[in-house]
Write an enzyme that holds these catalytic residues in place. Structure first.
Site, short mmCIF file in Angstrom:
data_model
loop_
_atom_site.label_atom_id
_atom_site.label_comp_id
_atom_site.label_asym_id
_atom_site.label_seq_id
_atom_site.Cartn_x
_atom_site.Cartn_y
_atom_site.Cartn_z
N ALA A 1 0.86 -1.18 0.00
CA ALA A 1 0.00 0.00 0.00
C ALA A 1 0.90 1.23 0.00
O ALA A 1 2.04 1.18 0.48
CB ALA A 1 -0.89 -0.02 1.23
N GLY B 1 0.80 -4.97 1.08
CA GLY B 1 -0.39 -5.06 0.25
C GLY B 1 -0.13 -5.69 -1.11
O GLY B 1 -1.04 -6.22 -1.73
N GLU C 1 -0.40 -9.30 -0.45
CA GLU C 1 -1.82 -9.57 -0.16
C GLU C 1 -2.66 -9.53 -1.43
O GLU C 1 -3.58 -10.34 -1.61
CB GLU C 1 -2.33 -8.55 0.87
N GLU D 1 4.83 -4.95 7.37
CA GLU D 1 4.08 -3.87 8.04
C GLU D 1 4.55 -3.62 9.47
O GLU D 1 4.46 -2.52 9.98
CB GLU D 1 2.58 -4.17 8.03
N1 CAA Z 1 4.69 3.23 -0.57
C1 CAA Z 1 5.13 4.37 -1.10
N2 CAA Z 1 6.28 4.48 -1.78
C2 CAA Z 1 7.04 3.38 -1.90
C3 CAA Z 1 6.64 2.15 -1.36
C4 CAA Z 1 5.41 2.09 -0.67
N3 CAA Z 1 4.91 0.95 -0.16
N4 CAA Z 1 7.60 1.23 -1.64
C5 CAA Z 1 8.55 1.87 -2.33
N5 CAA Z 1 8.24 3.17 -2.48
C6 CAA Z 1 9.00 4.21 -3.16
C7 CAA Z 1 10.17 4.65 -2.31
O1 CAA Z 1 9.77 5.57 -1.33
C8 CAA Z 1 11.08 5.26 -3.36
O2 CAA Z 1 10.59 6.53 -3.67
P1 CAA Z 1 11.64 7.76 -3.91
O3 CAA Z 1 12.43 7.34 -5.13
O4 CAA Z 1 10.74 8.92 -4.15
O5 CAA Z 1 12.47 7.83 -2.68
C9 CAA Z 1 10.83 4.36 -4.57
O6 CAA Z 1 9.60 3.71 -4.33
C10 CAA Z 1 11.89 3.30 -4.76
O7 CAA Z 1 12.04 2.61 -3.54
P2 CAA Z 1 13.45 2.40 -2.80
O8 CAA Z 1 14.37 3.54 -3.09
O9 CAA Z 1 13.15 2.12 -1.37
O10 CAA Z 1 13.97 1.10 -3.55
P3 CAA Z 1 14.89 -0.08 -2.98
O11 CAA Z 1 15.19 -0.95 -4.15
O12 CAA Z 1 15.98 0.44 -2.15
O13 CAA Z 1 13.89 -0.90 -1.98
C11 CAA Z 1 11.83 -1.94 -1.31
C12 CAA Z 1 12.74 -1.52 -2.47
C13 CAA Z 1 12.49 -3.04 -0.49
C14 CAA Z 1 10.54 -2.46 -1.93
C15 CAA Z 1 11.55 -0.70 -0.40
O14 CAA Z 1 11.10 0.38 -1.20
C16 CAA Z 1 10.53 -0.93 0.68
O15 CAA Z 1 10.84 -1.53 1.71
N6 CAA Z 1 9.27 -0.46 0.46
C17 CAA Z 1 8.23 -0.51 1.44
C18 CAA Z 1 7.67 -1.92 1.61
C19 CAA Z 1 6.57 -1.92 2.65
O16 CAA Z 1 6.77 -1.58 3.80
N7 CAA Z 1 5.34 -2.36 2.24
C20 CAA Z 1 4.21 -2.41 3.13
C21 CAA Z 1 3.37 -1.17 2.99
S1 CAA Z 1 2.07 -1.09 4.18
C22 CAA Z 1 0.85 -2.06 3.59
O17 CAA Z 1 0.94 -2.61 2.50
C23 CAA Z 1 -0.38 -2.20 4.44
C24 CAA Z 1 -1.38 -3.18 3.98
O18 CAA Z 1 -1.32 -4.34 4.37
C25 CAA Z 1 -2.47 -2.82 3.13
#
Ligand code: CAA
Length: 258
Positions: free
Chosen positions: A65, A109, A112, A132
């Site tokens: 998400a 998400g 999921e 999360e």
């Molecule tokens: N939401 C918003 N933006 C996101 C995102 C997310 N879930 N995942 C990645 N991005 C964005 C980053 O912020 C980054 O943006 P900028 O270039 O503007 O900084 C861009 O995508 C690229 O990401 P990274 O620079 O972090 O890339 P990476 O290769 O170093 O890492 C990754 C990749 C491991 C996927 C890392 O981005 C990450 O850990 N993302 C978050 C994963 C996460 O926590 N997901 C759960 C979300 S909560 C949820 O989903 C609740 C639910 O159950 C419904």
């Protein structure tokens, strides 16, 4: 159909939806999920479509998400807008089969969303996770329910409580994914699989999907009764008469999807 965050196209009798928000790793913002839901509506309505594939890029199926969008939500924002249930769960109500073709990250998400589909085909570079806990929250799109059903309590607990990611091989061993495919062949293979399903009798396909879903949503006896009644109902299908006649005549069946 012009969309901003997805690409929706048809390949034969298959509807292909590609999540397309590459700079954000296909993070699932409201607009993207609304578009996904609208594309599913269209494919569901179309007589010309028999199966659907949802995929992302080679780097990310979806990284969850959209954290930026939801970080300031109040309880009332989430509750009144029925966050997640609205639009996300359109996949759950889709009666045609939906395959998730997952390469790269399927996190939060994203994982999921893949699990809401009927089955997952994983590229060898796929990474599944429910991180999360690192954000001070929990999986909110079905992860606490579907992950343990797919891979058992121990692995689900460990993944959700530690945010450990699971690679494709472990995911296949654990039963999360149906099959692993080399990354550069994932889409081709997913389309072949979907096309194979779409060539069968659509009502028979829908009856099988609905019956297998009962195995997850009801007890054994209720599920068996549901299956038996649907099996009885299948004798009304022209395609059942055609399929069995073709077997007896030693020829290929011609299904009319009715
Ligand atoms: N939401 C918003 N933006 C996101 C995102 C997310 N879930 N995942 C990645 N991005 C964005 C980053 O912020 C980054 O943006 P900028 O270039 O503007 O900084 C861009 O995508 C690229 O990401 P990274 O620079 O972090 O890339 P990476 O290769 O170093 O890492 C990754 C990749 C491991 C996927 C890392 O981005 C990450 O850990 N993302 C978050 C994963 C996460 O926590 N997901 C759960 C979300 S909560 C949820 O989903 C609740 C639910 O159950 C419904």
């Amino acid at each position: 159909m012009g969309y901003e965050f997805i690409i929706a196209e048809t390949r034969g009798r298959v509807g292909l939806i590609t999540l397309n928000r590459p700079k954000q790793m296909n993070a699932l913002c409201d607009a993207l999920v609304r578009e996904l839901s609208a594309a599913l509506d269209d494919f569901e309505k179309s007589e010309a479509i028999g199966a659907i594939v949802i995929t992302g890029s080679q780097k990310a199926f979806a990284a969850g998400a959209d954290i930026t969008a939801m970080r300031d939500f109040s309880y009332m924002d989430a509750y009144k807008n029925d966050y997640i249930t609205r639009d996300w769960e359109r996949i759950k109500t889709c009666r045609k089969p939906v395959i998730a073709a997952v390469a790269g990250y399927a996190l939060g998400g994203g994982c999921e969303l893949a699990m809401m589909c009927d089955f997952i085909l994983a590229a060898d570079n796929a990474q599944f996770g429910q991180p999360e806990i690192k954000l001070g929250t929990l999986p909110g799109a079905g992860g606490t329910q579907r992950l343990p059903r797919a891979i058992g309590k121990a692995k689900a607990m460990e993944m959700c409580l530690t945010a450990r990611m699971m690679g494709a091989e472990e995911a296949e061993r654990a039963g999360l994914v149906a099959r692993i495919i080399p990354t550069d062949k994932l889409l081709e293979e997913a389309l072949i699989t979907a096309e194979k399903i779409a060539a069968f009798s659509l009502p028979a396909v829908m009856m099988i999907k609905e019956s297998i879903n009962r195995a997850f949503e009801s007890g054994l006896n209720e599920g068996l009764l549901f299956e038996r009644r649907v099996f009885h109902a299948s004798f009304v299908l022209e395609d059942q008469k055609e399929g069995m006649a073709a077997f007896a005549d030693k020829r290929k069946p011609v299904f009319k999807h009715q």
